[in-house]
Design a protein around this motif. Sequence first.
Motif, PDB file in Angstrom:
ATOM      1  N   ILE A  46       0.838  -1.214   0.000  1.00 29.00           N
ATOM      2  CA  ILE A  46       0.000   0.000   0.000  1.00 29.00           C
ATOM      3  C   ILE A  46       0.866   1.255   0.000  1.00 29.00           C
ATOM      4  O   ILE A  46       0.631   2.207  -0.760  1.00 29.00           O
ATOM      5  CB  ILE A  46      -0.949  -0.013   1.226  1.00 29.00           C
ATOM      6  CG1 ILE A  46      -1.962  -1.154   1.086  1.00 29.00           C
ATOM      7  CG2 ILE A  46      -1.665   1.326   1.362  1.00 29.00           C
ATOM      8  CD1 ILE A  46      -2.844  -1.345   2.308  1.00 29.00           C
ATOM      9  N   VAL A  47       1.896   1.273   0.873  1.00 32.40           N
ATOM     10  CA  VAL A  47       2.766   2.454   0.970  1.00 32.40           C
ATOM     11  C   VAL A  47       3.537   2.657  -0.334  1.00 32.40           C
ATOM     12  O   VAL A  47       3.605   3.778  -0.873  1.00 32.40           O
ATOM     13  CB  VAL A  47       3.738   2.305   2.157  1.00 32.40           C
ATOM     14  CG1 VAL A  47       4.781   3.426   2.125  1.00 32.40           C
ATOM     15  CG2 VAL A  47       2.987   2.320   3.470  1.00 32.40           C
ATOM     16  N   THR A  48       4.124   1.573  -0.866  1.00 32.11           N
ATOM     17  CA  THR A  48       4.902   1.683  -2.108  1.00 32.11           C
ATOM     18  C   THR A  48       4.022   2.109  -3.271  1.00 32.11           C
ATOM     19  O   THR A  48       4.393   2.987  -4.063  1.00 32.11           O
ATOM     20  CB  THR A  48       5.575   0.334  -2.438  1.00 32.11           C
ATOM     21  OG1 THR A  48       6.359  -0.093  -1.321  1.00 32.11           O
ATOM     22  CG2 THR A  48       6.466   0.461  -3.660  1.00 32.11           C
ATOM     23  N   PHE A  49       2.838   1.506  -3.367  1.00 38.10           N
ATOM     24  CA  PHE A  49       1.921   1.851  -4.457  1.00 38.10           C
ATOM     25  C   PHE A  49       1.476   3.304  -4.356  1.00 38.10           C
ATOM     26  O   PHE A  49       1.437   4.033  -5.357  1.00 38.10           O
ATOM     27  CB  PHE A  49       0.710   0.920  -4.425  1.00 38.10           C
ATOM     28  CG  PHE A  49      -0.339   1.264  -5.439  1.00 38.10           C
ATOM     29  CD1 PHE A  49      -0.201   0.887  -6.766  1.00 38.10           C
ATOM     30  CD2 PHE A  49      -1.471   1.983  -5.065  1.00 38.10           C
ATOM     31  CE1 PHE A  49      -1.166   1.222  -7.699  1.00 38.10           C
ATOM     32  CE2 PHE A  49      -2.439   2.317  -5.997  1.00 38.10           C
ATOM     33  CZ  PHE A  49      -2.285   1.935  -7.323  1.00 38.10           C
ATOM     34  N   THR A  50       1.132   3.741  -3.140  1.00 38.83           N
ATOM     35  CA  THR A  50       0.669   5.123  -2.950  1.00 38.83           C
ATOM     36  C   THR A  50       1.754   6.126  -3.310  1.00 38.83           C
ATOM     37  O   THR A  50       1.504   7.119  -4.015  1.00 38.83           O
ATOM     38  CB  THR A  50       0.214   5.338  -1.498  1.00 38.83           C
ATOM     39  OG1 THR A  50      -0.802   4.379  -1.174  1.00 38.83           O
ATOM     40  CG2 THR A  50      -0.340   6.735  -1.308  1.00 38.83           C
ATOM     41  N   LEU A  51       2.981   5.878  -2.829  1.00 33.46           N
ATOM     42  CA  LEU A  51       4.086   6.786  -3.137  1.00 33.46           C
ATOM     43  C   LEU A  51       4.372   6.828  -4.638  1.00 33.46           C
ATOM     44  O   LEU A  51       4.561   7.908  -5.216  1.00 33.46           O
ATOM     45  CB  LEU A  51       5.344   6.356  -2.374  1.00 33.46           C
ATOM     46  CG  LEU A  51       5.306   6.536  -0.848  1.00 33.46           C
ATOM     47  CD1 LEU A  51       6.564   5.953  -0.213  1.00 33.46           C
ATOM     48  CD2 LEU A  51       5.167   8.016  -0.496  1.00 33.46           C
ATOM     49  N   ALA A  52       4.379   5.647  -5.282  1.00 29.72           N
ATOM     50  CA  ALA A  52       4.668   5.595  -6.721  1.00 29.72           C
ATOM     51  C   ALA A  52       3.553   6.253  -7.517  1.00 29.72           C
ATOM     52  O   ALA A  52       3.819   7.029  -8.452  1.00 29.72           O
ATOM     53  CB  ALA A  52       4.856   4.142  -7.160  1.00 29.72           C
ATOM     54  N   TYR A  53       2.313   5.968  -7.149  1.00 31.85           N
ATOM     55  CA  TYR A  53       1.167   6.503  -7.900  1.00 31.85           C
ATOM     56  C   TYR A  53       1.113   8.030  -7.836  1.00 31.85           C
ATOM     57  O   TYR A  53       1.047   8.706  -8.873  1.00 31.85           O
ATOM     58  CB  TYR A  53      -0.127   5.896  -7.366  1.00 31.85           C
ATOM     59  CG  TYR A  53      -1.368   6.417  -8.047  1.00 31.85           C
ATOM     60  CD1 TYR A  53      -1.753   5.940  -9.295  1.00 31.85           C
ATOM     61  CD2 TYR A  53      -2.161   7.399  -7.441  1.00 31.85           C
ATOM     62  CE1 TYR A  53      -2.898   6.426  -9.924  1.00 31.85           C
ATOM     63  CE2 TYR A  53      -3.294   7.892  -8.057  1.00 31.85           C
ATOM     64  CZ  TYR A  53      -3.661   7.400  -9.293  1.00 31.85           C
ATOM     65  OH  TYR A  53      -4.781   7.876  -9.925  1.00 31.85           O
ATOM     66  N   TYR A  54       1.141   8.551  -6.621  1.00 30.50           N
ATOM     67  CA  TYR A  54       1.033  10.007  -6.495  1.00 30.50           C
ATOM     68  C   TYR A  54       2.315  10.713  -6.932  1.00 30.50           C
ATOM     69  O   TYR A  54       2.270  11.868  -7.373  1.00 30.50           O
ATOM     70  CB  TYR A  54       0.670  10.372  -5.053  1.00 30.50           C
ATOM     71  CG  TYR A  54      -0.777  10.072  -4.741  1.00 30.50           C
ATOM     72  CD1 TYR A  54      -1.789  10.915  -5.180  1.00 30.50           C
ATOM     73  CD2 TYR A  54      -1.128   8.930  -4.041  1.00 30.50           C
ATOM     74  CE1 TYR A  54      -3.122  10.635  -4.910  1.00 30.50           C
ATOM     75  CE2 TYR A  54      -2.458   8.635  -3.758  1.00 30.50           C
ATOM     76  CZ  TYR A  54      -3.450   9.488  -4.201  1.00 30.50           C
ATOM     77  OH  TYR A  54      -4.765   9.206  -3.950  1.00 30.50           O
ATOM     78  N   GLY A  55       3.448  10.022  -6.822  1.00 24.48           N
ATOM     79  CA  GLY A  55       4.681  10.604  -7.348  1.00 24.48           C
ATOM     80  C   GLY A  55       4.629  10.750  -8.857  1.00 24.48           C
ATOM     81  O   GLY A  55       4.983  11.800  -9.414  1.00 24.48           O
ATOM     82  N   LEU A  56       4.164   9.698  -9.542  1.00 22.52           N
ATOM     83  CA  LEU A  56       4.031   9.761 -11.000  1.00 22.52           C
ATOM     84  C   LEU A  56       2.967  10.773 -11.417  1.00 22.52           C
ATOM     85  O   LEU A  56       3.104  11.452 -12.440  1.00 22.52           O
ATOM     86  CB  LEU A  56       3.677   8.373 -11.546  1.00 22.52           C
ATOM     87  CG  LEU A  56       4.784   7.312 -11.451  1.00 22.52           C
ATOM     88  CD1 LEU A  56       4.243   5.946 -11.851  1.00 22.52           C
ATOM     89  CD2 LEU A  56       5.964   7.680 -12.329  1.00 22.52           C
ATOM     90  N   LYS A  57       1.908  10.869 -10.622  1.00 19.35           N
ATOM     91  CA  LYS A  57       0.850  11.835 -10.938  1.00 19.35           C
ATOM     92  C   LYS A  57       1.360  13.271 -10.836  1.00 19.35           C
ATOM     93  O   LYS A  57       1.030  14.132 -11.667  1.00 19.35           O
ATOM     94  CB  LYS A  57      -0.321  11.618  -9.983  1.00 19.35           C
ATOM     95  CG  LYS A  57      -1.637  12.183 -10.486  1.00 19.35           C
ATOM     96  CD  LYS A  57      -2.794  11.677  -9.638  1.00 19.35           C
ATOM     97  CE  LYS A  57      -4.112  12.147 -10.245  1.00 19.35           C
ATOM     98  NZ  LYS A  57      -5.267  11.644  -9.463  1.00 19.35           N
ATOM     99  N   LYS A  58       2.186  13.525  -9.821  1.00 19.12           N
ATOM    100  CA  LYS A  58       2.749  14.868  -9.651  1.00 19.12           C
ATOM    101  C   LYS A  58       3.740  15.189 -10.769  1.00 19.12           C
ATOM    102  O   LYS A  58       3.770  16.307 -11.291  1.00 19.12           O
ATOM    103  CB  LYS A  58       3.430  14.968  -8.291  1.00 19.12           C
ATOM    104  CG  LYS A  58       3.931  16.364  -7.967  1.00 19.12           C
ATOM    105  CD  LYS A  58       4.495  16.433  -6.561  1.00 19.12           C
ATOM    106  CE  LYS A  58       4.969  17.860  -6.243  1.00 19.12           C
ATOM    107  NZ  LYS A  58       5.526  17.948  -4.869  1.00 19.12           N
ATOM    108  N   ILE A  59       4.550  14.196 -11.137  1.00 17.78           N
ATOM    109  CA  ILE A  59       5.508  14.407 -12.227  1.00 17.78           C
ATOM    110  C   ILE A  59       4.777  14.673 -13.537  1.00 17.78           C
ATOM    111  O   ILE A  59       5.181  15.519 -14.337  1.00 17.78           O
ATOM    112  CB  ILE A  59       6.435  13.186 -12.357  1.00 17.78           C
ATOM    113  CG1 ILE A  59       7.338  13.067 -11.140  1.00 17.78           C
ATOM    114  CG2 ILE A  59       7.287  13.277 -13.623  1.00 17.78           C
ATOM    115  CD1 ILE A  59       8.171  11.811 -11.093  1.00 17.78           C
TER     116      ILE A  59
END
Length: 345
Positions: A20-33
């Motif tokens: 959950i933590v890894t997915f959330t960080l990756a998802y919102y990180g890619l969304k921000k980028i």
Amino acid sequence: MVSFNKELIDYLIIGICAIIVTFTLAYYGLKKIGKDPSNILPVNFANRIWIPLLIFLISLFCQIALIIRLFRFEYTYTVIGHLSTIGIILSTAWFLIIILKVFKARILKKYDVSTSDNLKARKVYTQFMILENIIIFLIIILSVGIALMSFDSIRSIGVSLLTSAGIAGIIIGLAAQKAIATLLAGIQIAITQPIRIEDVVIVEGEWGWIEEITLTYVVVRVWDKRRLVVPSTYFIENTFQNWTRNTAEILGTVFIYTDYEVPFDRLREELTMLLEKSPLWDGKTNVLQVTNATDRSVEIRALMSAKDSPTSWDLRVYVREHLLVFIKENYPESLPKSRVSLKTD
């Protein structure tokens, strides 16, 4: 037994939290980028990649559990091992396809096929669209092949089939000959480019634009909004007209039939005036010639140029109509007529 279950439960809790933590960080990180237009990633990249990302993380979680031997039964190891392997292969193939599409979109953003001088853009669009289909096809074939090879039973069956299917292989090869030829024709079109996206062509007597090119067929958008679906082999094996092969510019012709008495110089002056008044004319070609003469009339050809074939069609219609009106209003005696000579004794 209790210790084993406690280890498994602890791993499940830690693993799910880590996913959950890894997915959330990756998802919102890619969304921000993706929100930054200067980055290569598109705005919707995170929404496109979240499913394969989740499959990959879950499969990786299962693989780690297999490595540290948390499961009790051998059957569980087999099932989860195969499923997690397939999940990693599937998600990796999915990642590659998404990255390929992002790369294609990034490259094609530099080219605009809606401009008048779009030859280079259409060439690049055609190459990337067909090559994209080829690469995706290869990725899917390889991923399915690798996934099947992970099963020992299927792998042994495949080996036995390959060693004992000589005659069957020949029959299947002959049966698939046309399909393979169509596939190779699609690849050949991508390399040699006898047609490109938005080329103006005449196929089977129909005039239209190349709308879509795949590995096996080509879609031609006919002028009246119908669609012709043509096998790729047609454009390799048959003769067809491509009006925009090297340039979109094209010459248009208008034929008019008049009497011998028509003043040709006045018609040339009128043609020049009509072309200069029309925004459809590109200012390059303006010719009026007498191309034929019969016992009843003369054939006059007006030759004019335009930036592309649709514009040329509109220009020809415009010139034909106004030249006929000019002759009718100013030289009605020059319209075609039949002459009868009566001799009296």
